[in-house]
Design a protein around this motif. Structure first.
Motif, PDB file in Angstrom:
ATOM      1  N   UNK A  39       0.844  -1.184   0.000  1.00  0.00           N
ATOM      2  CA  UNK A  39       0.000   0.000   0.000  1.00  0.00           C
ATOM      3  C   UNK A  39       0.880   1.235   0.000  1.00  0.00           C
ATOM      4  N   UNK A  40       0.331   2.384   0.372  1.00  0.00           N
ATOM      5  CA  UNK A  40       1.116   3.623   0.364  1.00  0.00           C
ATOM      6  C   UNK A  40       2.091   3.700   1.533  1.00  0.00           C
ATOM      7  N   UNK A  41       3.202   4.393   1.300  1.00  0.00           N
ATOM      8  CA  UNK A  41       4.193   4.636   2.345  1.00  0.00           C
ATOM      9  C   UNK A  41       3.883   5.947   3.051  1.00  0.00           C
ATOM     10  N   UNK A  42       4.303   6.049   4.310  1.00  0.00           N
ATOM     11  CA  UNK A  42       4.122   7.292   5.058  1.00  0.00           C
ATOM     12  C   UNK A  42       4.956   8.404   4.420  1.00  0.00           C
ATOM     13  N   UNK A  43       4.596   9.673   4.634  1.00  0.00           N
ATOM     14  CA  UNK A  43       5.346  10.771   4.014  1.00  0.00           C
ATOM     15  C   UNK A  43       6.844  10.737   4.290  1.00  0.00           C
ATOM     16  N   UNK A  44       7.255  10.291   5.494  1.00  0.00           N
ATOM     17  CA  UNK A  44       8.691  10.249   5.801  1.00  0.00           C
ATOM     18  C   UNK A  44       9.330   8.927   5.389  1.00  0.00           C
ATOM     19  N   UNK A  45       8.534   7.998   4.855  1.00  0.00           N
ATOM     20  CA  UNK A  45       9.069   6.743   4.354  1.00  0.00           C
ATOM     21  C   UNK A  45       9.455   5.738   5.407  1.00  0.00           C
ATOM     22  N   UNK A  46       9.142   5.974   6.684  1.00  0.00           N
ATOM     23  CA  UNK A  46       9.547   5.047   7.742  1.00  0.00           C
ATOM     24  C   UNK A  46       8.545   3.918   7.946  1.00  0.00           C
ATOM     25  N   UNK A  47       7.331   4.063   7.387  1.00  0.00           N
ATOM     26  CA  UNK A  47       6.300   3.046   7.546  1.00  0.00           C
ATOM     27  C   UNK A  47       5.596   2.839   6.209  1.00  0.00           C
ATOM     28  N   UNK A  48       5.002   1.671   6.054  1.00  0.00           N
ATOM     29  CA  UNK A  48       4.287   1.380   4.818  1.00  0.00           C
ATOM     30  C   UNK A  48       3.081   0.507   5.125  1.00  0.00           C
ATOM     31  N   UNK A  49       1.975   0.808   4.467  1.00  0.00           N
ATOM     32  CA  UNK A  49       0.769   0.000   4.607  1.00  0.00           C
ATOM     33  C   UNK A  49       0.925  -1.283   3.789  1.00  0.00           C
ATOM     34  N   UNK A  50       0.526  -2.386   4.359  1.00  0.00           N
ATOM     35  CA  UNK A  50       0.530  -3.672   3.665  1.00  0.00           C
ATOM     36  C   UNK A  50      -0.879  -4.271   3.708  1.00  0.00           C
ATOM     37  N   UNK A  51      -1.177  -5.085   2.716  1.00  0.00           N
ATOM     38  CA  UNK A  51      -2.427  -5.831   2.668  1.00  0.00           C
ATOM     39  C   UNK A  51      -2.094  -7.304   2.480  1.00  0.00           C
ATOM     40  N   UNK A  76      11.868   0.911  11.082  1.00  0.00           N
ATOM     41  CA  UNK A  76      12.777   1.096  12.209  1.00  0.00           C
ATOM     42  C   UNK A  76      12.750  -0.071  13.170  1.00  0.00           C
ATOM     43  N   UNK A  77      11.561  -0.490  13.572  1.00  0.00           N
ATOM     44  CA  UNK A  77      11.436  -1.595  14.516  1.00  0.00           C
ATOM     45  C   UNK A  77      11.397  -2.952  13.820  1.00  0.00           C
ATOM     46  N   UNK A  78      11.214  -2.928  12.477  1.00  0.00           N
ATOM     47  CA  UNK A  78      11.089  -4.141  11.669  1.00  0.00           C
ATOM     48  C   UNK A  78       9.936  -5.016  12.165  1.00  0.00           C
ATOM     49  N   UNK A  79       8.830  -4.354  12.503  1.00  0.00           N
ATOM     50  CA  UNK A  79       7.651  -5.077  12.973  1.00  0.00           C
ATOM     51  C   UNK A  79       6.423  -4.678  12.159  1.00  0.00           C
ATOM     52  N   UNK A  80       5.528  -5.641  12.011  1.00  0.00           N
ATOM     53  CA  UNK A  80       4.256  -5.421  11.333  1.00  0.00           C
ATOM     54  C   UNK A  80       3.165  -5.316  12.385  1.00  0.00           C
ATOM     55  N   UNK A  81       2.442  -4.184  12.365  1.00  0.00           N
ATOM     56  CA  UNK A  81       1.331  -3.974  13.287  1.00  0.00           C
ATOM     57  C   UNK A  81       0.036  -4.241  12.540  1.00  0.00           C
ATOM     58  N   UNK A  82      -0.682  -5.278  12.958  1.00  0.00           N
ATOM     59  CA  UNK A  82      -1.957  -5.609  12.325  1.00  0.00           C
ATOM     60  C   UNK A  82      -3.045  -4.667  12.831  1.00  0.00           C
ATOM     61  N   UNK A  83      -3.846  -4.145  11.917  1.00  0.00           N
ATOM     62  CA  UNK A  83      -4.928  -3.240  12.296  1.00  0.00           C
ATOM     63  C   UNK A  83      -6.242  -4.008  12.392  1.00  0.00           C
ATOM     64  N   UNK A  84      -7.077  -3.671  13.375  1.00  0.00           N
ATOM     65  CA  UNK A  84      -8.326  -4.420  13.596  1.00  0.00           C
ATOM     66  C   UNK A  84      -9.451  -3.949  12.685  1.00  0.00           C
ATOM     67  N   UNK A  85      -9.238  -4.048  11.377  1.00  0.00           N
ATOM     68  CA  UNK A  85     -10.269  -3.620  10.440  1.00  0.00           C
ATOM     69  C   UNK A  85     -10.097  -4.380   9.127  1.00  0.00           C
TER      70      UNK A  85
END
Length: 831
Positions: free
Chosen positions: A92-104, A119-128
């Motif tokens: 998906x789209x990356x954050x403006x500063x490029x430090x995070x990216x949306x995945x599907x 930075x943390x090399x972790x994937x945060x799952x969203x509840x939606x």
């Protein structure tokens, strides 16, 4: 050494097989980080190993995994994080500063989403459960830690992921209930005054997701499409779909979104910066999806609209009297019409990406339009000679000036295709005549950069499945400069400073997948005799490989396409072009059987579109591997949506291309075959009614009776209960590729004379028909043609593939298709 070379030569004689195609991998979307030193990309695994073959709308995302590569190091390609084998992941789209990216991701038909932190090399799952739109971007970053999502209520899955399965999942149960007699199995559709007055159930949740606090806030609930974020991130414009007024419940064929075909879009502008103000609306207009355009300061929004009550506008041409340009002033919360002195706006033929574009020059609106006198819009189906002759029929760019007449900014250009690449306060940055120009608000034009001896073409990110291009103005532009010598070089331009970053030299075999606008670095896909490579091309230096895949093609012989030029006999001055692909290992003097692949409306003015590594059930290299030559002729037609006779005169266009191929000495004039799929199958049937030159023919997924097809449903979406989704053929016939222009009750004769079924008595060529029962071109179309052929005792086969749609996806069915295709052609052409 000589032995190795000899063995290599022997191996290279092997032709491409269906199994080779099933083993092919692919590269999807590629994205740079802001610094241009790292990429993430989608690697699509072997086609034959996909977890499912029934979700055609996913475009291979269900076999995709995400990889990352550090471009400052060698051998750095690795999976971004541990990923499940039978789960497909995409970017998906990356954050403006490029430090995070949306995945599907999708697994077992269920879609999920999350945000990966580099930075943390972790994937945060969203509840939606996300809704990914084919019309507009979603989700949208409004800051480095806040996202706007369109999500679905609990228990629902996205339409594109679940709708195709709905029929297969529900029908068997309904049949069993009817057999047992224990439950009514009726499904009811309504029209006109019988339509229910109740609003449709809300389908989306418009959410604000704060990644830092973990809070998810609901902004609104309803049916939404085409979101557009203001450049300052303070407001979001979106179309909220409402039930139409009773007096206006008609199918709007030219709407780009199927949901808009029977619903009224209401513009909603939501404040996002903590304000508790109600959303801004514009009650006087119904916006056209794909035309929303924010000013650079985010204070104004312009869009093209039709009037809410259908009122005629006096200064409009008769056929566009409800079209108007509207502008919303956000600070004053006002909405008003902008005069345009009767400009005409080209219809998008029901396609979101073809809608007229709007840009801002400072505080003024520039819009793509046609003058009052223009007869019709130009379309890409026209051949080059007709494009040149029809320059006055192509859109120009006009500056709207209040009470003054609009100013034509581009009338001085002779080019028939004008490409605005960016808009600044100083004017439009326009590509025309192979050069870059800055067009000032007073209409003056100035070259942006000196590119003597080079022709410029823009580079645009290739679309990858569930992804749309971003039409927002860019600060820097990536271009390809082609010198007179044929050398191609990447060029990155900053329109504000007119500074350029020269990139590396690009081979004609390279396909650019991504460009770093900061460094001028490019990511390429390169095909070679030993497979495919993902390459990085720095601004200075040589390209190097990041990934080598499809290695099994190393012993598969290649074939070289040959461009051909020819003309119709009745139009000798109008040169047409095509491609001839000869079998690998072709020897001078040998004449091969020829398969002519047709598609009315196709004009082959660009490069050769196929590779050995093309993942398609219609890959022509499978034919050349069996000794067949393949011809792709141009078949120009008028614009889609304009009433015409597309079935007439096809032989006059195609046969000169066949004759030219024979003249080259490599084609046997007595062994000619014909193939076409979809509208190409329609072309096959039209050609067979006009010519006996072909010894065997195959028509797949072909419309044959435009009268009956007009009222047939798309079986993929029938169980949704929403006619706007499964009644697409009226739009196709009237306003798109069918080129009928009107419904059949207004011109039944046009429908009849352009329906191949009614010329069946003229067909003498052995014909194989192919159809899937889940095709939006209903299987009954093939049944009608075969019934006529059977009644007349013509030589024919009718192959129906159960569970298949418009294009075959099951490996077992693709293999069966090619076995039958070769058997049919071999029987009559004797390769």
């Amino acid at each position: 050494m000589l032995s190795a070379l000899f063995n290599r030569a022997v191996l290279a004689e092997r032709g491409l097989t269906v199994d080779d195609m099933f083993a092919l991998e692919d590269i999807g979307r590629v994205m740079f980080d802001p610094a241009g030193t790292r990429i993430v990309f989608e690697r699509l695994g072997p086609y034959g190993q996909a977890p499912s073959f029934g979700r055609e709308l996913l475009a291979g995302k269900d076999r995709s995994h995400i990889f990352v590569a550090d471009l400052t190091q060698s051998q750095s390609v690795r999976p971004l994080f541990p990923q499940e084998r039978n789960t497909g992941y995409w970017l998906g789209p990356a954050s403006p500063d490029g430090t995070q990216i949306v995945l599907f991701w999708i697994a077992n038909g269920a879609v999920g989403t999350g945000v990966y932190d580099f930075g943390t090399e972790r994937l945060k799952t969203l509840p939606l459960t996300p809704e990914l739109l084919h019309y507009g971007q979603s989700p949208i970053w409004i800051s480095d830690h806040v996202l706007i999502y369109l999500a679905l209520p609990d228990g629902q899955q996205p339409f594109w992921a679940s709708s195709v399965r709905k029929m297969a999942d529900e029908l068997p149960g309904l049949w069993r209930h009817a057999e047992r007699g224990d439950m009514a199995t009726a499904s009811v559709l309504a029209s006109g005054d019988a339509l229910p007055d109740a609003a449709p159930e809300a389908e989306h949740l418009l959410l604000r997701v704060d990644l830092q606090s973990g809070t998810v806030t609901r902004i609104d609930r309803g049916s939404f499409t085409a979101p557009a974020l203001a450049p300052d991130g303070r407001h979001l414009a979106v179309l909220k779909l409402q039930p139409p007024a009773v007096q206006d419940r008609r199918l709007r064929l030219l709407e780009p979104h199927p949901m808009l075909a029977s619903r009224d879009p209401e513009l909603m502008i939501y404040p996002l910066a903590g304000s508790k103000q109600a959303p801004i609306t514009c009650d006087a207009a119904y916006p056209l999806a794909g035309t929303l355009a924010w000013s650079t300061d985010g204070r104004k929004l312009a869009f093209l609209s039709r009037s809410a009550d259908g009122r005629a506008i006096e200064d409009q041409p008769p056929d566009q009297q409800d079209r108007q340009v509207m502008m919303v002033n956000v600070p004053s919360r006002s909405c008003r019409r902008i005069p345009h002195d009767g400009l005409r706006f080209r219809d998008g033929f029901g396609k979101y990406l073809d809608q007229p574009k709007i840009l801002w020059l400072g505080d003024r609106i520039a819009i793509e339009a046609l003058s009052k006198e223009t007869a019709r819009p130009l379309h890409e189906d026209l051949p080059p000679h007709e494009k040149t002759a029809a320059r006055t029929d192509s859109p120009d760019w006009y500056l709207l000036r209040g009470d003054l007449p609009p100013l034509n900014l581009t009338e001085r250009f002779a080019a028939s295709r004008l490409r605005p690449l960016a808009a600044t306060k100083g004017g439009l940055i326009m590509l025309a005549e192979g050069k870059l120009w800055r067009i000032s608000p007073d209409g003056d034009r100035h070259p942006v950069t000196a590119t003597a001896g080079s022709a410029l073409t823009p580079w645009e990110e290739p679309l990858s499945g569930l992804q749309l291009p971003d039409f927002a103005s860019q600060h820097r532009l990536s271009m390809i400069a082609t010198r007179e010598t044929g050398e191609q070089r990447l060029l990155v331009l900053d329109p504000a400073t007119r500074q350029t970053i020269p990139g590396g030299v690009i081979s004609r075999e390279d396909r650019i997948l991504a460009v770093s606008l900061q460094r001028g670095t490019a990511i390429l896909r390169r095909e070679s005799t030993d497979g495919s490579r993902l390459m990085v091309l720095p601004a200075a230096g040589e390209a190097r490989a990041l990934l080598h895949f499809n290695r099994h093609l190393a012993d598969v012989a290649d074939s070289q396409p040959i461009p051909i030029r020819y003309a119709r006999k009745d139009k000798p001055a109008a040169e047409l072009s095509g491609w001839l692909l000869l079998p690998s290992g072709h020897k001078v003097g040998v004449r091969h059987p020829l398969i002519v692949i047709v598609y009315p409306g196709a004009v082959w003015t660009g490069g050769w579109p196929w590779k050995r590594s093309s993942i398609s059930p219609f890959n022509p290299y499978l034919l050349t591997a069996k000794g067949y030559a393949v011809l792709y002729p141009s078949i120009p037609l008028g614009p889609p949506g304009q009433a015409g006779d597309p079935l007439m005169g096809l032989a006059e266009t195609v046969l000169p291309a066949v004759e030219r191929s024979i003249e080259l000495g490599s084609v046997d004039p007595e062994r000619l075959g014909l193939f076409g799929q979809s509208y190409g199958g329609y072309g096959v049937l039209g050609l067979l009614s006009e010519s006996d030159r072909f010894k065997a023919a195959v028509a797949a997924a072909a419309p044959v009776n435009l009268l009956s097809a007009y009222g047939q449903f798309d079986p993929r979406f029938d169980r949704t209960g929403r006619p706007e989704l499964f009644m697409d053929l009226p739009r196709w016939a009237e306003a798109d590729q069918g080129r009928m222009g009107v419904p059949p009750w207004d011109d039944a004769e046009r429908y009849l004379r352009n329906s191949p079924l009614f010329y069946v008595e003229r067909i003498r060529t052995p014909l194989m028909l192919i159809q899937g029962d889940r095709d939006f071109i209903p299987v009954s179309q093939g049944e009608e043609m075969f019934s006529a052929l059977y009644r007349l005792q013509k030589t024919a086969l009718f192959v129906r593939y159960w569970g298949e749609g418009h294009v075959l996806t099951s490996p077992a069915n693709i293999r069966d298709f090619w076995d039958r295709l070769f058997d049919w052609y071999d029987r009559y052409l004797n390769p």
